[in-house]
Write a protein that holds these residues in place. Structure first.
Motif, PDB file in Angstrom:
ATOM      1  N   ALA A 235      22.841   5.085 -52.686  1.00 55.43           N
ATOM      2  CA  ALA A 235      21.957   5.894 -53.477  1.00 55.43           C
ATOM      3  C   ALA A 235      20.752   4.804 -53.905  1.00 55.43           C
ATOM      4  CB  ALA A 235      22.548   6.631 -54.436  1.00 55.43           C
ATOM      5  N   VAL A 236      21.361   3.984 -54.593  1.00 51.64           N
ATOM      6  CA  VAL A 236      20.325   3.167 -55.753  1.00 51.64           C
ATOM      7  C   VAL A 236      19.503   2.372 -54.671  1.00 51.64           C
ATOM      8  CG1 VAL A 236      21.618   3.177 -57.680  1.00 51.64           C
ATOM      9  CG2 VAL A 236      21.877   1.221 -56.122  1.00 51.64           C
ATOM     10  N   THR A 237      19.936   1.673 -53.845  1.00 53.56           N
ATOM     11  CA  THR A 237      19.033   1.195 -52.739  1.00 53.56           C
ATOM     12  C   THR A 237      17.894   1.978 -52.249  1.00 53.56           C
ATOM     13  OG1 THR A 237      20.999  -0.454 -52.100  1.00 53.56           O
ATOM     14  CG2 THR A 237      18.894  -0.183 -50.526  1.00 53.56           C
ATOM     15  N   HIS A 238      18.007   2.993 -51.780  1.00 46.02           N
ATOM     16  CA  HIS A 238      17.100   4.062 -51.233  1.00 46.02           C
ATOM     17  C   HIS A 238      16.172   4.255 -52.415  1.00 46.02           C
ATOM     18  CE1 HIS A 238      19.928   3.652 -47.668  1.00 46.02           C
ATOM     19  NE2 HIS A 238      18.764   3.894 -47.215  1.00 46.02           N
ATOM     20  N   GLU A 239      16.610   4.604 -53.580  1.00 46.15           N
ATOM     21  CA  GLU A 239      15.594   4.903 -54.846  1.00 46.15           C
ATOM     22  C   GLU A 239      14.854   3.718 -55.058  1.00 46.15           C
ATOM     23  OE1 GLU A 239      19.203   7.668 -56.776  1.00 46.15           O
ATOM     24  OE2 GLU A 239      18.537   6.203 -57.944  1.00 46.15           O
ATOM     25  N   ARG A 240      15.343   2.826 -55.090  1.00 43.90           N
ATOM     26  CA  ARG A 240      14.509   1.605 -55.363  1.00 43.90           C
ATOM     27  C   ARG A 240      13.308   1.508 -54.199  1.00 43.90           C
ATOM     28  NH1 ARG A 240      15.945  -2.658 -58.804  1.00 43.90           N
ATOM     29  NH2 ARG A 240      15.648  -3.928 -57.152  1.00 43.90           N
ATOM     30  N   GLU A 241      13.867   1.665 -53.188  1.00 47.73           N
ATOM     31  CA  GLU A 241      12.759   1.693 -51.919  1.00 47.73           C
ATOM     32  C   GLU A 241      11.843   2.621 -52.031  1.00 47.73           C
ATOM     33  OE1 GLU A 241      11.408  -0.261 -48.291  1.00 47.73           O
ATOM     34  OE2 GLU A 241      12.456  -0.818 -50.262  1.00 47.73           O
ATOM     35  N   VAL A 242      12.165   3.691 -52.671  1.00 50.41           N
ATOM     36  CA  VAL A 242      10.841   4.803 -52.853  1.00 50.41           C
ATOM     37  C   VAL A 242      10.016   4.178 -53.886  1.00 50.41           C
ATOM     38  CG1 VAL A 242      10.411   7.108 -53.782  1.00 50.41           C
ATOM     39  CG2 VAL A 242      12.587   6.758 -52.119  1.00 50.41           C
ATOM     40  N   VAL A 243      10.429   3.663 -54.990  1.00 54.54           N
ATOM     41  CA  VAL A 243       9.553   3.139 -55.941  1.00 54.54           C
ATOM     42  C   VAL A 243       8.704   2.007 -55.699  1.00 54.54           C
ATOM     43  CG1 VAL A 243       9.579   2.241 -58.351  1.00 54.54           C
ATOM     44  CG2 VAL A 243      11.159   3.726 -57.815  1.00 54.54           C
ATOM     45  N   ARG A 244       9.445   1.167 -54.433  1.00 56.43           N
ATOM     46  CA  ARG A 244       8.613  -0.133 -54.250  1.00 56.43           C
ATOM     47  C   ARG A 244       7.584   0.263 -53.081  1.00 56.43           C
ATOM     48  NH1 ARG A 244       8.085  -3.355 -49.974  1.00 56.43           N
ATOM     49  NH2 ARG A 244       9.501  -2.166 -48.551  1.00 56.43           N
ATOM     50  N   LEU A 245       7.848   1.200 -52.259  1.00 57.77           N
ATOM     51  CA  LEU A 245       6.857   1.757 -51.415  1.00 57.77           C
ATOM     52  C   LEU A 245       5.822   2.571 -51.871  1.00 57.77           C
ATOM     53  CD1 LEU A 245       9.362   2.866 -48.511  1.00 57.77           C
ATOM     54  CD2 LEU A 245       7.660   0.804 -48.350  1.00 57.77           C
ATOM     55  N   LEU A 246       5.913   3.057 -53.083  1.00 55.25           N
ATOM     56  CA  LEU A 246       4.716   3.970 -53.682  1.00 55.25           C
ATOM     57  C   LEU A 246       3.889   2.700 -54.605  1.00 55.25           C
ATOM     58  CD1 LEU A 246       6.693   7.306 -54.604  1.00 55.25           C
ATOM     59  CD2 LEU A 246       4.930   6.917 -52.781  1.00 55.25           C
ATOM     60  N   GLY A 247       4.463   1.615 -54.597  1.00 49.16           N
ATOM     61  CA  GLY A 247       3.823   0.799 -55.564  1.00 49.16           C
ATOM     62  C   GLY A 247       4.081   1.005 -57.124  1.00 49.16           C
ATOM     63  N   ALA A 248       5.224   1.246 -57.451  1.00 46.65           N
ATOM     64  CA  ALA A 248       5.564   1.819 -58.715  1.00 46.65           C
ATOM     65  C   ALA A 248       6.504   0.969 -59.369  1.00 46.65           C
ATOM     66  CB  ALA A 248       5.821   3.302 -58.871  1.00 46.65           C
ATOM     67  N   ASP A 249       6.922   1.114 -60.633  1.00 43.33           N
ATOM     68  CA  ASP A 249       7.704   0.306 -61.329  1.00 43.33           C
ATOM     69  C   ASP A 249       8.753   1.057 -62.316  1.00 43.33           C
ATOM     70  OD1 ASP A 249       6.649   0.288 -63.639  1.00 43.33           O
ATOM     71  OD2 ASP A 249       5.135  -1.363 -62.958  1.00 43.33           O
ATOM     72  N   CYS A 250       9.396   0.792 -63.124  1.00 43.98           N
ATOM     73  CA  CYS A 250      10.082   1.666 -63.971  1.00 43.98           C
ATOM     74  C   CYS A 250       9.539   1.910 -65.078  1.00 43.98           C
ATOM     75  CB  CYS A 250      11.446   0.735 -64.594  1.00 43.98           C
ATOM     76  SG  CYS A 250      11.085  -0.625 -65.489  1.00 43.98           S
ATOM     77  N   TYR A 251       8.211   1.558 -65.182  1.00 45.02           N
ATOM     78  CA  TYR A 251       7.289   2.083 -66.185  1.00 45.02           C
ATOM     79  C   TYR A 251       6.091   3.147 -65.763  1.00 45.02           C
ATOM     80  CZ  TYR A 251       9.389  -1.876 -68.926  1.00 45.02           C
ATOM     81  OH  TYR A 251      10.492  -2.620 -69.515  1.00 45.02           O
ATOM     82  N   SER A 252       6.399   3.701 -64.631  1.00 44.71           N
ATOM     83  CA  SER A 252       5.542   4.590 -63.775  1.00 44.71           C
ATOM     84  C   SER A 252       6.046   6.029 -64.283  1.00 44.71           C
ATOM     85  CB  SER A 252       5.370   4.427 -62.575  1.00 44.71           C
ATOM     86  OG  SER A 252       4.842   2.885 -62.326  1.00 44.71           O
ATOM     87  N   PRO A 253       5.252   6.817 -64.182  1.00 44.84           N
ATOM     88  CA  PRO A 253       5.883   8.250 -64.394  1.00 44.84           C
ATOM     89  C   PRO A 253       6.488   8.858 -62.985  1.00 44.84           C
ATOM     90  CG  PRO A 253       3.453   8.385 -64.184  1.00 44.84           C
ATOM     91  CD  PRO A 253       3.862   7.086 -64.311  1.00 44.84           C
ATOM     92  N   ILE A 254       7.528   8.272 -62.478  1.00 46.14           N
ATOM     93  CA  ILE A 254       7.790   8.430 -61.431  1.00 46.14           C
ATOM     94  C   ILE A 254       9.482   8.868 -61.224  1.00 46.14           C
ATOM     95  CG2 ILE A 254       8.226   6.210 -60.671  1.00 46.14           C
ATOM     96  CD1 ILE A 254       7.874   7.103 -57.684  1.00 46.14           C
TER      97      ILE A 254
END
Length: 368
Positions: A235-254
């Motif tokens: 689960a977390v591997t693919h969640e992190r990949e979503v954030v990476r591919l969108l060019g976001a980080d943990c401080y983005s409204p995502i």
């Protein structure tokens, strides 16, 4: 093969929640390996910043870099992190470390904390003041209640609870906190007003821990491997990949959540097809009034493909532009509001009816 008798040293931040999480991992390791387990406590860059936005202070890695460096410097064998704090882009993380294990995830939900025990965002008074340090939470609150005044609320869990529940200091009608952190600290009574996943989708990796060690340290890698939970790791591997591919980080409204689906609720025709996941993604504009969402179900074997499909679709719909505008808008500064001054993150004095309990015993983080 002879088992190593080498002691284990765990590096962690100094906050009370980080200590509890490190101690839970230590207890689990002691059960597996009859060796001495000690700690190396590190004050992170993020812990030293008591005012303003963390994103503006550097964002990525503020809570993890110094802890990871202690492992690289061989002052410790492994580091325990809240996984959502780890940068998603490998180029932004310290090289030479591996994610050795992801223990079973705790609850992923956020919860509403308030002195008046409001049950949901819809119960809050018109124009009420809500505290958070998360652009993701701020945007989703405004999505449901654009009238609310969202103000910056920083500090450790005890600090934030005191600011919301105390009659002294800045006034907040409510705050939104992660239920997992409250429960790990033995403060579950303040997590009894959970926000629904539909209303407040969590951040990628919320409720999950990450155990990191040197990539060349095969003894520690082997010792940590039994702590890994396969479904959580997937689960977390693919969640992190979503954030990476969108060019976001943990401080983005995502917000991103991948959850296993009960096989009985799928259309699987064979046992090999019985493992399914539901992937949900939501990203918002600063005012919460523009939202892009995705909600897909698939077999685990197809999850990687679905992540690429979902992120491509969101990018084609303007995800990068929405995230860029949200960053410029300084999402945690509501027009016309004055963010309250920040208190240091040291343990605050207790208020009436609330005192910080001692860290809970046991390895619940690995079992719940």
């Amino acid at each position: 093969m002879r088992r190593s008798r080498r002691p284990i040293v765990i590096a962690s931040r100094t906050s009370r929640l980080a200590r509890v999480q490190a101690e839970l991992v230590a207890k689990a390791l002691r059960k597996l390996h009859p060796v001495e387990v000690g700690f190396h406590w590190v004050e992170s860059e993020g812990d030293q910043i008591t005012k303003g936005s963390l994103a503006e202070a550097g964002g990525k890695g503020l809570f993890t870099r110094r802890v990871d460096q202690a492992v690289l410097d061989e002052k410790a064998d492994l580091a325990v992190h809240s996984l959502k704090d780890l940068p998603v882009d490998p180029a932004e993380a310290l090289s030479g470390l591996s994610l050795a294990a992801t223990p079973k995830r705790h609850t992923v939900q956020d919860c509403l904390v308030s002195a008046k025990r409001y049950g949901s965002l819809t119960d809050l008074p018109q124009g009420g003041i809500v505290g958070t340090s998360s652009p993701r939470r701020a945007a989703q609150i405004r999505r449901v209640r654009p009238d609310l005044d969202i103000r910056l609320l920083r500090g450790n869990v005890d600090t934030r609870l005191n600011k919301v529940l105390s009659d002294d200091g800045p006034h907040f009608d409510a705050a939104v906190l992660a239920a997992a952190g409250l429960k790990r600290l033995g403060l579950g009574e303040h997590a009894d007003r959970p926000l629904s996943i539909e209303e407040m989708l969590p951040s990628a990796c919320q409720g999950a821990l990450g155990i990191r060690c040197r990539a060349t340290d095969h003894v520690t890698l082997t010792r940590c491997l039994p702590l890994n939970a396969a479904s959580t790791s997937t689960a977390v591997t693919h969640e992190r990949e979503v954030v990476r591919l969108l060019g976001a980080d943990c401080y983005s409204p995502i917000a991103v959540l991948a959850q296993p689906i009960d096989p009985a609720k799928t259309q699987a025709k064979r046992n090999a097809d019985s493992h399914w996941f539901r992937l949900r993604v939501r990203l918002c504009s600063a005012d919460g009034q523009t939202t892009l969402e995705a909600d897909e179900k698939c077999k685990t074997s197809e999850l990687r493909r679905v992540v690429k499909q979902v992120t491509t679709d969101l990018l084609n719909q303007g995800a990068k532009e929405i995230l860029a505008e949200a960053a410029k808008a300084r999402i945690l500064e509501h027009p016309g509001s004055n963010p309250p001054s920040e208190a240091p993150q040291s343990t605050p004095s207790p208020i009436h009816g609330f005192q910080s309990p001692p860290p809970p015993a046991g390895d619940r983080v690995l079992a719940e």
